[in-house]
Design a protein around this motif. Structure first.
Motif, PDB file in Angstrom:
ATOM      1  N   PRO A   1      26.965  15.401  24.283  1.00 28.04           N
ATOM      2  CA  PRO A   1      27.669  15.913  23.119  1.00 28.04           C
ATOM      3  C   PRO A   1      27.727  14.877  21.997  1.00 28.04           C
ATOM      4  O   PRO A   1      27.793  13.675  22.245  1.00 28.04           O
ATOM      5  CB  PRO A   1      29.084  16.189  23.640  1.00 28.04           C
ATOM      6  CG  PRO A   1      29.270  15.186  24.737  1.00 28.04           C
ATOM      7  CD  PRO A   1      27.906  14.994  25.349  1.00 28.04           C
ATOM      8  N   THR A   2      27.693  15.364  20.788  1.00 29.00           N
ATOM      9  CA  THR A   2      27.894  14.536  19.601  1.00 29.00           C
ATOM     10  C   THR A   2      28.894  15.258  18.713  1.00 29.00           C
ATOM     11  O   THR A   2      28.839  16.476  18.585  1.00 29.00           O
ATOM     12  CB  THR A   2      26.572  14.322  18.839  1.00 29.00           C
ATOM     13  OG1 THR A   2      25.673  13.556  19.645  1.00 29.00           O
ATOM     14  CG2 THR A   2      26.790  13.587  17.516  1.00 29.00           C
ATOM     15  N   LEU A   3      29.796  14.503  18.113  1.00 26.72           N
ATOM     16  CA  LEU A   3      30.724  15.057  17.136  1.00 26.72           C
ATOM     17  C   LEU A   3      30.338  14.564  15.753  1.00 26.72           C
ATOM     18  O   LEU A   3      30.183  13.360  15.543  1.00 26.72           O
ATOM     19  CB  LEU A   3      32.169  14.633  17.435  1.00 26.72           C
ATOM     20  CG  LEU A   3      32.808  15.188  18.698  1.00 26.72           C
ATOM     21  CD1 LEU A   3      34.242  14.673  18.834  1.00 26.72           C
ATOM     22  CD2 LEU A   3      32.790  16.695  18.709  1.00 26.72           C
TER      23      LEU A   3
ATOM     24  N   ILE B   1      32.329  10.184   8.176  1.00 29.25           N
ATOM     25  CA  ILE B   1      32.447   8.961   8.975  1.00 29.25           C
ATOM     26  C   ILE B   1      31.332   8.973  10.022  1.00 29.25           C
ATOM     27  O   ILE B   1      30.637   9.970  10.178  1.00 29.25           O
ATOM     28  CB  ILE B   1      33.831   8.842   9.671  1.00 29.25           C
ATOM     29  CG1 ILE B   1      34.050  10.000  10.640  1.00 29.25           C
ATOM     30  CG2 ILE B   1      34.945   8.752   8.644  1.00 29.25           C
ATOM     31  CD1 ILE B   1      35.267   9.836  11.534  1.00 29.25           C
ATOM     32  N   GLU B   2      31.212   7.878  10.718  1.00 33.32           N
ATOM     33  CA  GLU B   2      30.188   7.752  11.757  1.00 33.32           C
ATOM     34  C   GLU B   2      30.398   8.794  12.848  1.00 33.32           C
ATOM     35  O   GLU B   2      31.520   9.068  13.267  1.00 33.32           O
ATOM     36  CB  GLU B   2      30.238   6.345  12.363  1.00 33.32           C
ATOM     37  CG  GLU B   2      29.122   6.039  13.335  1.00 33.32           C
ATOM     38  CD  GLU B   2      27.743   6.046  12.691  1.00 33.32           C
ATOM     39  OE1 GLU B   2      26.777   6.428  13.381  1.00 33.32           O
ATOM     40  OE2 GLU B   2      27.624   5.679  11.504  1.00 33.32           O
ATOM     41  N   LYS B   3      29.307   9.388  13.309  1.00 33.66           N
ATOM     42  CA  LYS B   3      29.374  10.387  14.375  1.00 33.66           C
ATOM     43  C   LYS B   3      29.794   9.737  15.698  1.00 33.66           C
ATOM     44  O   LYS B   3      29.664   8.534  15.880  1.00 33.66           O
ATOM     45  CB  LYS B   3      28.023  11.075  14.528  1.00 33.66           C
ATOM     46  CG  LYS B   3      26.914  10.131  14.921  1.00 33.66           C
ATOM     47  CD  LYS B   3      25.562  10.814  14.842  1.00 33.66           C
ATOM     48  CE  LYS B   3      24.473   9.768  14.942  1.00 33.66           C
ATOM     49  NZ  LYS B   3      23.573   9.761  13.836  1.00 33.66           N
ATOM     50  N   MET B   4      30.310  10.560  16.595  1.00 32.59           N
ATOM     51  CA  MET B   4      30.673  10.111  17.940  1.00 32.59           C
ATOM     52  C   MET B   4      29.623  10.673  18.898  1.00 32.59           C
ATOM     53  O   MET B   4      29.474  11.882  19.017  1.00 32.59           O
ATOM     54  CB  MET B   4      32.067  10.610  18.329  1.00 32.59           C
ATOM     55  CG  MET B   4      33.180   9.997  17.518  1.00 32.59           C
ATOM     56  SD  MET B   4      34.824  10.665  17.938  1.00 32.59           S
ATOM     57  CE  MET B   4      34.994  10.185  19.652  1.00 32.59           C
ATOM     58  N   ILE B   5      28.912   9.785  19.583  1.00 29.53           N
ATOM     59  CA  ILE B   5      27.842  10.192  20.487  1.00 29.53           C
ATOM     60  C   ILE B   5      28.279   9.960  21.923  1.00 29.53           C
ATOM     61  O   ILE B   5      28.673   8.857  22.291  1.00 29.53           O
ATOM     62  CB  ILE B   5      26.553   9.396  20.219  1.00 29.53           C
ATOM     63  CG1 ILE B   5      26.120   9.566  18.768  1.00 29.53           C
ATOM     64  CG2 ILE B   5      25.443   9.820  21.173  1.00 29.53           C
ATOM     65  CD1 ILE B   5      24.997   8.635  18.342  1.00 29.53           C
ATOM     66  N   GLY B   6      28.197  11.016  22.732  1.00 30.02           N
ATOM     67  CA  GLY B   6      28.501  10.900  24.152  1.00 30.02           C
ATOM     68  C   GLY B   6      29.970  10.626  24.439  1.00 30.02           C
ATOM     69  O   GLY B   6      30.813  10.669  23.542  1.00 30.02           O
ATOM     70  N   ILE B   7      30.235  10.358  25.705  1.00 33.66           N
ATOM     71  CA  ILE B   7      31.589  10.047  26.157  1.00 33.66           C
ATOM     72  C   ILE B   7      31.500   8.790  27.016  1.00 33.66           C
ATOM     73  O   ILE B   7      30.937   8.831  28.100  1.00 33.66           O
ATOM     74  CB  ILE B   7      32.189  11.177  27.014  1.00 33.66           C
ATOM     75  CG1 ILE B   7      32.199  12.486  26.262  1.00 33.66           C
ATOM     76  CG2 ILE B   7      33.573  10.815  27.496  1.00 33.66           C
ATOM     77  CD1 ILE B   7      32.654  13.651  27.095  1.00 33.66           C
ATOM     78  N   SER B   8      32.042   7.699  26.519  1.00 29.95           N
ATOM     79  CA  SER B   8      31.993   6.470  27.309  1.00 29.95           C
ATOM     80  C   SER B   8      33.226   6.335  28.208  1.00 29.95           C
ATOM     81  O   SER B   8      33.117   5.863  29.327  1.00 29.95           O
ATOM     82  CB  SER B   8      31.855   5.248  26.403  1.00 29.95           C
ATOM     83  OG  SER B   8      32.931   5.207  25.486  1.00 29.95           O
ATOM     84  N   THR B   9      34.377   6.733  27.714  1.00 32.73           N
ATOM     85  CA  THR B   9      35.611   6.651  28.505  1.00 32.73           C
ATOM     86  C   THR B   9      36.367   7.976  28.370  1.00 32.73           C
ATOM     87  O   THR B   9      37.128   8.160  27.423  1.00 32.73           O
ATOM     88  CB  THR B   9      36.503   5.490  28.023  1.00 32.73           C
ATOM     89  OG1 THR B   9      36.681   5.610  26.612  1.00 32.73           O
ATOM     90  CG2 THR B   9      35.904   4.140  28.341  1.00 32.73           C
TER      91      THR B   9
ATOM     92  N   ASP C   1      24.147  24.274  29.452  1.00 33.67           N
ATOM     93  CA  ASP C   1      24.184  23.537  30.721  1.00 33.67           C
ATOM     94  C   ASP C   1      24.488  22.048  30.554  1.00 33.67           C
ATOM     95  O   ASP C   1      24.041  21.228  31.344  1.00 33.67           O
ATOM     96  CB  ASP C   1      22.874  23.720  31.498  1.00 33.67           C
ATOM     97  CG  ASP C   1      22.604  25.176  31.816  1.00 33.67           C
ATOM     98  OD1 ASP C   1      23.563  25.892  32.177  1.00 33.67           O
ATOM     99  OD2 ASP C   1      21.434  25.612  31.694  1.00 33.67           O
ATOM    100  N   CYS C   2      25.238  21.696  29.540  1.00 30.53           N
ATOM    101  CA  CYS C   2      25.657  20.306  29.326  1.00 30.53           C
ATOM    102  C   CYS C   2      27.108  20.177  29.792  1.00 30.53           C
ATOM    103  O   CYS C   2      28.020  20.640  29.106  1.00 30.53           O
ATOM    104  CB  CYS C   2      25.520  19.942  27.852  1.00 30.53           C
ATOM    105  SG  CYS C   2      26.272  18.361  27.393  1.00 30.53           S
ATOM    106  N   SER C   3      27.314  19.573  30.945  1.00 30.30           N
ATOM    107  CA  SER C   3      28.665  19.487  31.505  1.00 30.30           C
ATOM    108  C   SER C   3      29.590  18.635  30.635  1.00 30.30           C
ATOM    109  O   SER C   3      30.781  18.932  30.517  1.00 30.30           O
ATOM    110  CB  SER C   3      28.624  18.941  32.934  1.00 30.30           C
ATOM    111  OG  SER C   3      28.066  17.643  32.958  1.00 30.30           O
ATOM    112  N   TYR C   4      29.070  17.608  30.004  1.00 27.61           N
ATOM    113  CA  TYR C   4      29.909  16.783  29.132  1.00 27.61           C
ATOM    114  C   TYR C   4      30.298  17.538  27.864  1.00 27.61           C
ATOM    115  O   TYR C   4      31.386  17.363  27.333  1.00 27.61           O
ATOM    116  CB  TYR C   4      29.223  15.465  28.787  1.00 27.61           C
ATOM    117  CG  TYR C   4      29.170  14.520  29.962  1.00 27.61           C
ATOM    118  CD1 TYR C   4      30.327  13.913  30.436  1.00 27.61           C
ATOM    119  CD2 TYR C   4      27.972  14.253  30.614  1.00 27.61           C
ATOM    120  CE1 TYR C   4      30.289  13.059  31.526  1.00 27.61           C
ATOM    121  CE2 TYR C   4      27.925  13.403  31.705  1.00 27.61           C
ATOM    122  CZ  TYR C   4      29.087  12.810  32.153  1.00 27.61           C
ATOM    123  OH  TYR C   4      29.058  11.971  33.238  1.00 27.61           O
ATOM    124  N   CYS C   5      29.381  18.401  27.385  1.00 19.85           N
ATOM    125  CA  CYS C   5      29.702  19.237  26.224  1.00 19.85           C
ATOM    126  C   CYS C   5      30.843  20.187  26.567  1.00 19.85           C
ATOM    127  O   CYS C   5      31.783  20.363  25.775  1.00 19.85           O
ATOM    128  CB  CYS C   5      28.483  20.052  25.788  1.00 19.85           C
ATOM    129  SG  CYS C   5      27.053  19.055  25.340  1.00 19.85           S
TER     130      CYS C   5
END
Length: 160
Positions: free
Chosen positions: A115-117, A129-137, A54-58
């Motif tokens: 979401p996190t990558l 490399i550094e993880k990507m957390i969330g979606i800013s843009t 139920d994570c719409s951004y995921c």
């Protein structure tokens, strides 16, 4: 300005082709066994989407960014796509052969948010490399993922 019928027909064909490809895309493979992934990876790294039900951004990241990348075949020689679903009781085998919950595994990378990558070396589970957390843009997210993929692949190959 009136568009030629052939242009409209061509545009509609492209639209339906893209729609059908995205509908046929299989889900990202689950991260289930890092030891098996290590055996099949070769010089490829793991691109792991940490998601939850139920994570719409995921869903947005999976459907709009990662599945099209997976379908394209352009990344087949650089990475393995994986999905790690937390908070649903899923378990996996880590690189040491231990069974661990998906949620606990995500916490190893200080990644409780979705979401996190993660960009992981499958041999040892190390972050490349550094993880990507969330979606800013959202409109730029694909660009940022592509940039991170190039950087992680170089690091996996031992390049700068």
């Amino acid at each position: 300005m009136k568009l030629p019928v052939s242009f409209v027909n061509y545009s509609m064909a492209i639209f339906w082709l893209c729609l059908s490809l995205s509908a046929q895309a299989s889900p990202l493979p689950l991260l289930e066994d890092l030891q098996k992934d290590q055996q099949q990876a070769g010089n490829r790294f793991l691109l792991v989407l940490i998601s939850q039900p139920d994570c719409s951004y995921c869903e947005l990241v999976e459907e709009e960014i990662l599945k099209p990348m997976q379908i394209s075949g352009h990344y087949d020689q650089r990475l393995l796509f994986r999905n790690l679903i937390i908070h649903d009781g899923q378990e996996l085998i880590d690189s040491a052969g231990n069974t661990v919950s998906a949620t606990r595994f995500a916490h190893r990378y200080d990644s409780p948010l979705t979401p996190t990558l993660l960009f992981l070396n499958p041999a040892n589970g190390e972050q490349l490399i550094e993880k990507m957390i969330g979606i800013s843009t959202p409109e730029m997210y694909g660009f940022y993922v592509e940039k991170a993929v190039r950087k992680a692949h170089k690091k996996m190959l031992g390049l700068k």
